[in-house]
Design a protein around this motif. Structure first.
Motif, PDB file in Angstrom:
ATOM      1  N   UNK A 125      -1.100  -6.200   0.040  1.00 16.96           N
ATOM      2  CA  UNK A 125      -0.188  -6.244  -1.102  1.00 16.96           C
ATOM      3  C   UNK A 125      -0.998  -6.511  -2.354  1.00 16.96           C
ATOM      4  N   UNK A 126      -0.653  -5.816  -3.404  1.00  9.23           N
ATOM      5  CA  UNK A 126      -1.295  -6.000  -4.702  1.00  9.23           C
ATOM      6  C   UNK A 126      -0.326  -6.747  -5.606  1.00  9.23           C
ATOM      7  N   UNK A 127      -0.760  -7.890  -6.136  1.00  4.38           N
ATOM      8  CA  UNK A 127       0.081  -8.665  -7.048  1.00  4.38           C
ATOM      9  C   UNK A 127      -0.227  -8.230  -8.475  1.00  4.38           C
ATOM     10  N   UNK A 128       0.805  -7.816  -9.194  1.00  2.46           N
ATOM     11  CA  UNK A 128       0.686  -7.414 -10.593  1.00  2.46           C
ATOM     12  C   UNK A 128       1.384  -8.419 -11.487  1.00  2.46           C
ATOM     13  N   UNK A 129       0.906  -8.525 -12.703  1.00  5.11           N
ATOM     14  CA  UNK A 129       1.492  -9.413 -13.699  1.00  5.11           C
ATOM     15  C   UNK A 129       1.744  -8.604 -14.967  1.00  5.11           C
ATOM     16  N   UNK A 130       2.929  -8.778 -15.517  1.00 10.49           N
ATOM     17  CA  UNK A 130       3.316  -8.055 -16.731  1.00 10.49           C
ATOM     18  C   UNK A 130       3.613  -9.042 -17.836  1.00 10.49           C
ATOM     19  N   UNK A 182       0.840  -1.191   0.000  1.00 13.48           N
ATOM     20  CA  UNK A 182       0.000   0.000   0.000  1.00 13.48           C
ATOM     21  C   UNK A 182       0.880   1.248   0.000  1.00 13.48           C
ATOM     22  N   UNK A 183       0.665   2.146  -0.961  1.00 10.88           N
ATOM     23  CA  UNK A 183       1.456   3.369  -1.079  1.00 10.88           C
ATOM     24  C   UNK A 183       2.701   3.219  -1.935  1.00 10.88           C
ATOM     25  N   UNK A 184       3.063   2.006  -2.301  1.00 12.12           N
ATOM     26  CA  UNK A 184       4.268   1.781  -3.112  1.00 12.12           C
ATOM     27  C   UNK A 184       3.954   1.930  -4.603  1.00 12.12           C
ATOM     28  N   UNK A 185       5.019   2.147  -5.374  1.00 14.67           N
ATOM     29  CA  UNK A 185       4.858   2.254  -6.825  1.00 14.67           C
ATOM     30  C   UNK A 185       5.937   1.442  -7.524  1.00 14.67           C
ATOM     31  N   UNK A 186       5.668   1.113  -8.782  1.00  5.65           N
ATOM     32  CA  UNK A 186       6.603   0.334  -9.598  1.00  5.65           C
ATOM     33  C   UNK A 186       6.637   0.920 -10.998  1.00  5.65           C
ATOM     34  N   UNK A 187       7.848   1.112 -11.511  1.00  7.37           N
ATOM     35  CA  UNK A 187       8.042   1.599 -12.878  1.00  7.37           C
ATOM     36  C   UNK A 187       8.170   0.393 -13.798  1.00  7.37           C
ATOM     37  N   UNK A 189       1.803  11.569 -20.369  1.00 12.43           N
ATOM     38  CA  UNK A 189       0.351  11.666 -20.269  1.00 12.43           C
ATOM     39  C   UNK A 189      -0.046  11.999 -18.828  1.00 12.43           C
ATOM     40  N   UNK A 190      -1.266  12.477 -18.657  1.00 10.76           N
ATOM     41  CA  UNK A 190      -1.699  12.825 -17.304  1.00 10.76           C
ATOM     42  C   UNK A 190      -2.073  11.552 -16.530  1.00 10.76           C
ATOM     43  N   UNK A 191      -1.891  11.579 -15.206  1.00  8.96           N
ATOM     44  CA  UNK A 191      -2.185  10.398 -14.377  1.00  8.96           C
ATOM     45  C   UNK A 191      -3.660   9.995 -14.450  1.00  8.96           C
ATOM     46  N   UNK A 192      -3.891   8.686 -14.353  1.00  8.15           N
ATOM     47  CA  UNK A 192      -5.239   8.130 -14.351  1.00  8.15           C
ATOM     48  C   UNK A 192      -5.395   7.304 -13.075  1.00  8.15           C
ATOM     49  N   UNK A 193      -6.500   7.515 -12.353  1.00 10.38           N
ATOM     50  CA  UNK A 193      -6.799   6.680 -11.188  1.00 10.38           C
ATOM     51  C   UNK A 193      -7.886   5.690 -11.585  1.00 10.38           C
ATOM     52  N   UNK A 194      -7.655   4.412 -11.241  1.00  7.97           N
ATOM     53  CA  UNK A 194      -8.602   3.353 -11.590  1.00  7.97           C
ATOM     54  C   UNK A 194      -9.022   2.602 -10.342  1.00  7.97           C
ATOM     55  N   UNK A 215       0.952   2.887  -9.040  1.00  6.02           N
ATOM     56  CA  UNK A 215       0.975   3.132  -7.604  1.00  6.02           C
ATOM     57  C   UNK A 215      -0.283   2.543  -6.977  1.00  6.02           C
ATOM     58  N   UNK A 216      -0.091   1.757  -5.903  1.00  5.83           N
ATOM     59  CA  UNK A 216      -1.189   1.168  -5.140  1.00  5.83           C
ATOM     60  C   UNK A 216      -1.621   2.210  -4.117  1.00  5.83           C
ATOM     61  N   UNK A 217      -2.761   2.893  -4.366  1.00 11.29           N
ATOM     62  CA  UNK A 217      -3.190   4.024  -3.546  1.00 11.29           C
ATOM     63  C   UNK A 217      -3.954   3.647  -2.282  1.00 11.29           C
ATOM     64  N   UNK A 218      -5.006   2.830  -2.419  1.00 10.41           N
ATOM     65  CA  UNK A 218      -5.808   2.528  -1.231  1.00 10.41           C
ATOM     66  C   UNK A 218      -6.680   1.294  -1.425  1.00 10.41           C
TER      67      UNK A 218
END
Length: 134
Positions: free
Chosen positions: A129-134, A37-42, A82-87, A49-52
């Motif tokens: 924790x949010x698990x992402x897949x690329x 939570x609160x972390x970001x990944x490039x 580009x401008x940030x997008x919140x989803x 970024x995992x916001x909430x």
């Protein structure tokens, strides 16, 4: 006889809700990582970024529920230039992967939110924790 039918229907509902909690399968050539939570990944030209955690009503592992529940989170996607997008992303019993971003060179999916609730762990003690897949 009527009571027996009602009990059978309730048991069927519980079994169906339990079966829906299966985790999605992952291909071997895909990369997965976790964001706290609160972390970001490039990732290439995209920053996630995992916001909430907005909601977590998923049925605890140690309970049989009629409804499996869902978890809803918010992420910010910033693509270079580009401008940030919140989803808002919803994790429910369908087990579908939520696509956060698609471009010519990368597809980013949100695949799991952990920890999965248990009745023995208080909500305010959960470290998500949010698990992402690329």
């Amino acid at each position: 006889m009527k009571i027996l039918r009602i009990v059978f229907v309730l048991i069927s509902f519980c079994a169906f809700a339990k079966a829906q909690n299966a985790s999605p399968t992952k291909a071997a050539d895909q990369i997965t990582f976790e964001l706290g939570l609160g972390e970001h990944q490039q990732i290439n030209a995209v920053e996630v970024t995992f916001l909430e955690v907005m909601e977590d009503s998923r049925c605890p592992k140690d309970v049989d529920c009629i409804w499996a529940g869902q978890a809803k989170i918010k992420v910010r996607i910033v693509e270079k230039g580009l401008k940030p997008i919140e989803k808002e992303v919803i994790f429910d019993a369908s087990g579908k992967n939520n696509i956060l971003h698609t471009s010519d060179d990368v597809v980013i999916k949100a695949v799991h939110l952990s920890p999965y609730p248990k009745t023995t762990t208080a909500v305010h003690n959960r470290v998500y924790y949010l698990k992402l897949q690329v």
